[in-house]
Structure formats: C-alpha cells, structure tokens
Motif scaffolding. Sequence first.
Motif, PDB file in Angstrom:
ATOM      1  N   THR A  73      16.606  41.782  24.840  1.00  0.00           N
ATOM      2  CA  THR A  73      17.443  40.781  23.954  1.00  0.00           C
ATOM      3  C   THR A  73      16.430  39.954  22.924  1.00  0.00           C
ATOM      4  O   THR A  73      15.215  40.007  23.162  1.00  0.00           O
ATOM      5  CB  THR A  73      18.238  40.042  25.003  1.00  0.00           C
ATOM      6  N   LEU A  74      17.149  39.531  22.078  1.00  0.00           N
ATOM      7  CA  LEU A  74      16.359  38.822  21.039  1.00  0.00           C
ATOM      8  C   LEU A  74      16.263  37.324  21.192  1.00  0.00           C
ATOM      9  O   LEU A  74      17.461  36.599  21.707  1.00  0.00           O
ATOM     10  CB  LEU A  74      17.110  38.920  19.621  1.00  0.00           C
ATOM     11  N   THR A  75      15.073  36.592  21.374  1.00  0.00           N
ATOM     12  CA  THR A  75      15.127  35.183  21.599  1.00  0.00           C
ATOM     13  C   THR A  75      14.202  34.701  20.562  1.00  0.00           C
ATOM     14  O   THR A  75      13.304  35.170  19.895  1.00  0.00           O
ATOM     15  CB  THR A  75      14.332  34.980  22.955  1.00  0.00           C
ATOM     16  N   LEU A  76      14.765  33.361  19.984  1.00  0.00           N
ATOM     17  CA  LEU A  76      14.102  32.932  18.975  1.00  0.00           C
ATOM     18  C   LEU A  76      13.797  31.308  19.423  1.00  0.00           C
ATOM     19  O   LEU A  76      14.717  30.724  20.140  1.00  0.00           O
ATOM     20  CB  LEU A  76      14.892  32.944  17.712  1.00  0.00           C
ATOM     21  N   THR A  77      12.615  30.931  18.949  1.00  0.00           N
ATOM     22  CA  THR A  77      12.411  29.249  19.409  1.00  0.00           C
ATOM     23  C   THR A  77      13.184  28.495  18.143  1.00  0.00           C
ATOM     24  O   THR A  77      12.795  28.766  17.123  1.00  0.00           O
ATOM     25  CB  THR A  77      10.788  29.216  19.298  1.00  0.00           C
ATOM     26  N   VAL A 115       5.412  43.768  10.719  1.00  0.00           N
ATOM     27  CA  VAL A 115       6.833  44.205  11.270  1.00  0.00           C
ATOM     28  C   VAL A 115       7.833  44.150  10.676  1.00  0.00           C
ATOM     29  O   VAL A 115       9.072  44.280  11.022  1.00  0.00           O
ATOM     30  CB  VAL A 115       6.804  43.587  12.880  1.00  0.00           C
ATOM     31  N   GLY A 116       7.850  43.148   9.449  1.00  0.00           N
ATOM     32  CA  GLY A 116       9.129  42.955   8.824  1.00  0.00           C
ATOM     33  C   GLY A 116       9.710  41.693   9.424  1.00  0.00           C
ATOM     34  O   GLY A 116       9.170  41.013  10.261  1.00  0.00           O
ATOM     35  N   ALA A 117      11.105  41.686   9.147  1.00  0.00           N
ATOM     36  CA  ALA A 117      11.778  40.551   9.736  1.00  0.00           C
ATOM     37  C   ALA A 117      13.274  41.036   9.795  1.00  0.00           C
ATOM     38  O   ALA A 117      13.494  41.859   9.034  1.00  0.00           O
ATOM     39  CB  ALA A 117      11.656  39.475   9.053  1.00  0.00           C
ATOM     40  N   ASN A 118      14.043  40.556  10.892  1.00  0.00           N
ATOM     41  CA  ASN A 118      15.623  40.665  10.856  1.00  0.00           C
ATOM     42  C   ASN A 118      16.218  39.639  10.081  1.00  0.00           C
ATOM     43  O   ASN A 118      15.340  38.672   9.653  1.00  0.00           O
ATOM     44  CB  ASN A 118      16.135  40.725  11.987  1.00  0.00           C
ATOM     45  N   PHE A 119      17.473  39.549   9.950  1.00  0.00           N
ATOM     46  CA  PHE A 119      18.302  38.397   9.191  1.00  0.00           C
ATOM     47  C   PHE A 119      17.885  37.060   9.881  1.00  0.00           C
ATOM     48  O   PHE A 119      17.605  35.901   9.119  1.00  0.00           O
ATOM     49  CB  PHE A 119      19.385  38.711   9.220  1.00  0.00           C
ATOM     50  N   ILE A 154      21.443  43.528  11.045  1.00  0.00           N
ATOM     51  CA  ILE A 154      21.281  42.247  11.377  1.00  0.00           C
ATOM     52  C   ILE A 154      19.978  42.156  12.378  1.00  0.00           C
ATOM     53  O   ILE A 154      19.347  41.286  12.454  1.00  0.00           O
ATOM     54  CB  ILE A 154      22.386  41.829  12.256  1.00  0.00           C
ATOM     55  N   LEU A 155      20.010  43.077  13.409  1.00  0.00           N
ATOM     56  CA  LEU A 155      18.738  42.988  14.061  1.00  0.00           C
ATOM     57  C   LEU A 155      17.570  43.604  13.924  1.00  0.00           C
ATOM     58  O   LEU A 155      16.450  43.202  14.216  1.00  0.00           O
ATOM     59  CB  LEU A 155      19.472  43.753  15.509  1.00  0.00           C
ATOM     60  N   ARG A 156      17.489  44.895  13.336  1.00  0.00           N
ATOM     61  CA  ARG A 156      16.228  45.608  13.003  1.00  0.00           C
ATOM     62  C   ARG A 156      15.479  44.985  12.117  1.00  0.00           C
ATOM     63  O   ARG A 156      15.983  44.528  11.267  1.00  0.00           O
ATOM     64  CB  ARG A 156      16.446  47.094  12.853  1.00  0.00           C
ATOM     65  N   TYR A 176       8.809  52.997  16.221  1.00  0.00           N
ATOM     66  CA  TYR A 176       7.706  51.846  16.597  1.00  0.00           C
ATOM     67  C   TYR A 176       8.838  50.789  16.868  1.00  0.00           C
ATOM     68  O   TYR A 176       9.508  50.348  16.243  1.00  0.00           O
ATOM     69  CB  TYR A 176       7.088  51.669  15.131  1.00  0.00           C
ATOM     70  N   LEU A 177       8.282  50.253  18.273  1.00  0.00           N
ATOM     71  CA  LEU A 177       9.098  49.119  18.875  1.00  0.00           C
ATOM     72  C   LEU A 177       8.975  47.858  17.975  1.00  0.00           C
ATOM     73  O   LEU A 177       9.921  46.898  18.224  1.00  0.00           O
ATOM     74  CB  LEU A 177       8.469  48.883  20.388  1.00  0.00           C
ATOM     75  N   GLY A 178       8.144  47.317  17.178  1.00  0.00           N
ATOM     76  CA  GLY A 178       8.034  46.428  16.265  1.00  0.00           C
ATOM     77  C   GLY A 178       9.254  46.457  15.525  1.00  0.00           C
ATOM     78  O   GLY A 178       9.516  45.179  14.877  1.00  0.00           O
ATOM     79  N   ASP A 179       9.704  47.421  15.120  1.00  0.00           N
ATOM     80  CA  ASP A 179      10.863  47.491  14.219  1.00  0.00           C
ATOM     81  C   ASP A 179      12.382  47.045  14.766  1.00  0.00           C
ATOM     82  O   ASP A 179      13.161  46.912  14.209  1.00  0.00           O
ATOM     83  CB  ASP A 179      10.973  48.831  13.482  1.00  0.00           C
ATOM     84  N   ASP A 180      12.199  47.098  16.192  1.00  0.00           N
ATOM     85  CA  ASP A 180      13.597  47.137  16.926  1.00  0.00           C
ATOM     86  C   ASP A 180      14.157  45.798  16.456  1.00  0.00           C
ATOM     87  O   ASP A 180      15.572  45.594  16.683  1.00  0.00           O
ATOM     88  CB  ASP A 180      13.018  46.986  18.392  1.00  0.00           C
ATOM     89  N   GLY A 181      13.635  44.607  16.149  1.00  0.00           N
ATOM     90  CA  GLY A 181      14.223  43.249  16.159  1.00  0.00           C
ATOM     91  C   GLY A 181      14.262  42.432  17.610  1.00  0.00           C
ATOM     92  O   GLY A 181      14.656  41.412  17.678  1.00  0.00           O
TER      93      GLY A 181
END
Length: 489
Positions: free
Chosen positions: A15-19, A432-436, A401-403, A154-159
């Motif tokens: 899951t994605l968590t953001l501070t 790694v870039g960024a998701n939305f 949205i996620l990747r 590459y797992l860094g691209d997952d989001g």
Amino acid sequence: MSRRTLAGGLAIAATLTLTPLPATAEQASVAFPSAKFPLGDRPVPTKTATAVTQGIDLYDVKAGTSTDGYTVTVLMPSGRDYGMQSTAETKAAEVEAAGETPSVQKVIRPSVADAPIQTVYMVRVGLWSLEDKKKAEETAKKLKDAGLKVKVDYLGDDGLKTTGPWDVKVVMIDARTFRGSYVSSLGTSVAKRETVSSMAKAKHALVGVNGGFFNIHTDKALRGEPVGASVVAGKLLSEAVPGRSAVILKGHTAKVTELRTTVTATSQDGQKTEVNGVNRAVATDELVLYTEEYGAKTPAGGTDAVLDANGKVLGLRESGAAVAAGTRVLHGNGLAADWLHEHAFQDWTVKVDTKVVDLRTNQALKLTPDLYVIAGNVGLVRNGQVKITAKRDGHDSVNMILRRHPRTLLGVTANGSLILATVEGRNPGVSVGANFQEAAEFMRWLGAKQAVNLDGGGSTAMVVRDKLVNRPSDGVERGVGDALLVLPH
C-alpha cells in the motif's frame, strides 16, 4: 501497512503511505522551502542553486537513497500487470506449473478527487538486489519459455513505499522581480514534433519545459498535434478537451484553470454550423479548421473551402493540399462537405468565430497577441490543497495514478510566481520518479497553490540557457508537441 513476502524472504510494501505536509505559509515571494523533503522518509535534500537571471533561480535537488531491487511481474490476459484476484490466482498457478514460486500481491490504488479507491492484484516472482538484475532476467526468460508473458520490474517504479532516490530540477520565477514573459511554442508547425531545446533556441528562451500531451494515435507525420487547448499569440491552434486542465500565459503571469473552446462557422446566408476541431485529423462527417501553422496537407477524401484572412471564400477544392500562407481552410467530409457545397460559395464570406472560455470564471478569454495557452495533463493542486483530477483528464488507471514516472510539473504560488519542475525517473538507483499523489505533495511543498502535471515520461525535458539540465528517460531528448518558454523580454 500490509506486506507480502516474495521468494528470498524479502518483502514488498503493498500500500502507499504518504506523510501529511504542513500547510505552506503565505510568502511575499517564491523561495525554496526549508522543510524536509516531502516524499519517502522525508530525507533532508541536497540542493545546488544557480541564478539564471534576475528573478529566476534553478535548483538541482537530490534526496533519498536506493534500497529497491528487481522482481519479475507476470502479465495478465489483458496485457496489464494487474487484474482481479481470481485472474491473478490463475496466473500464479501457471507460474507454479513452470517450476517457480509466485506471490499474489494485493495493491491498493489510492482514491483521487474524481475516482474512488481501487484494489487490484499482481503476480510476482522473486526479489533481487539492484546489482542482481541479470538473475531477474534469467527467471523472466524461463517463464517466457514456459509460455508466460512477463517483465522485469524495478520496485522503485511501483508507486508503493520507497526510500528513493529522487533527482529533481526546479526553476523558481519570482513574480516581483522577473520582467520577461511566458509564451507557448509549437515549433515550426502544429503537425511536427520538435525538442524543447530546438524550440527554446529558436526563441532565445531563458528556460523551456515540455508542454502537454501530443497525439500519438494519429498518422506519424501529424503527431506533434497537442491533445488539448493550444493558443499561440492569441490564435487558437488546437481545441480544448472540455474541462481538461490548462495554463493561461500572458506577459509574466500564469494561471492554472480548465477550459472549453467553441468554433462556429457562419455563412453570409446566415447558416451556422459547429467546427469540430482545429488542426487535427478529421472523423466522418466532421468539419475541421486548418490554419497555416498546421504544416501538413489537409486530409484526402473531402472538400476544402479556402478562406482569406477576412473569411472570403477563395474557392472550393478537392482536399489533400497544403494551407497557403495568409489563408485558412475549412475541411469537411460527408455531411460537413455537403454544408460547404451549400453555404461556402466562391466569393461568399464565411465567418469563423473562436471562443475560449475559462471554466473557473465562466468568462471568455480575449484572444490578444500576448495570450498563450498550453494544455495540462492532470490537475494536482487547487487552492493549496491536493486535488488530483485523473479521471476527468483520462488518466485514472493504476499505471497513471500509482506508478512512478518522470514528471514535468507546473505550479503558481499565492503571489503569482511560477514554479517549473522536472522529476527524473526510470533510472534505477538514481531517480525513481513520482506518482500523481507524490507530484502533488511535492508541488505543495515548493509553495504552489495551483499545480498541474504536464506531459511526462520520455517527454520530460527542462532547458536552461540552451542547456538540457535533466536526464531524459529515453536517453536522448524526445521531440514533443509544444513547450512553455520563459523569454527575457
């Protein structure tokens, strides 16, 4: 946070968590933030600042460390790398039959302003360090030989959760002190794609970034056509996708909003009809306006009405010819061609009325020579709050949205200062870039009250004083449809 263990005893965040970020303080000018980097574990970034000219600063920002590795992702029958749980379990059984140990991973794509949360499932095999990509490729080959469609991921691209790293270029333009102007450019023509470097050099721009999406689903020779609104020097060169984010440029002001465009043709006999598009491929029964900036021939198989600058019909012709300087062409086929034959006689006048409406104010823009518009991709920040309009802008998939991808971002601060940023990506171990969601949080951190995502991926490019300052993910700078340029005057 739920986790699933892959082969080798290691785990992938599912899951994605953001501070949450503190609200950005109102500032009298634009300034690089002192707070911790907003992504991942909120590391302290390193930055190098360069003064470009009065009122413009370039920041080279790096943050985070590399801890992600590689896995092998099994593709579903749809060709996507995710699907419903039952489909994923079926694929996992095929992996087991091929002699490998699969993991069915639950992935939650977060909700956005106009699309609800989505739960999907992925099938993955193995986990290897950044240095062991070759081992992942060997496993992928074995699965392909068994008839499965797979890819090395590459797992860094997952989001999902990551420690980075991130490599970002940020240009901050202070509204109080910068005395130049902002314009958009389509290069030498609408149809042709050009690099940001080429467009910036032609205009002697201080800074340039790529603009919005261009049409990759049309004829190869026409793929420079913007998908969305384009206004250059007060002239509409591409119609809006209704409601899609856009950026209005005038002098040294920039405004993020949403637009609607309408184009109407009125014959001197009083008959009116809608013009369906501007400088793009035509569909059945459509009427499309082509301007001299198009740079390509009108479509074959229809009728052209050639108009002079005042709307006088110079004649009807079989379509498939260029648009001469000083003229415009109304092209139609089917029912639209019939309208031209009935209402666009030679020497008659056909008035073409163009309207561009700001949907936030419901006011029509004045199409003056100092007005420019570029189409955004997805809205990210509105009135200082994250508001991601992915579905409205046609990008509500898990991949979008996620990747994580390379990003080109534009934001406007409370006092009208402009922020341009490129987030490099698709470069394992480096960025790694960024998701939305991350892109929106990053722009809020920089001080943007309004922000949009422009085209990204291999299109992401930032040019400062004729130098490409980011690393394009294609390895070389890609030709794009349009660019935003910062001029010294």
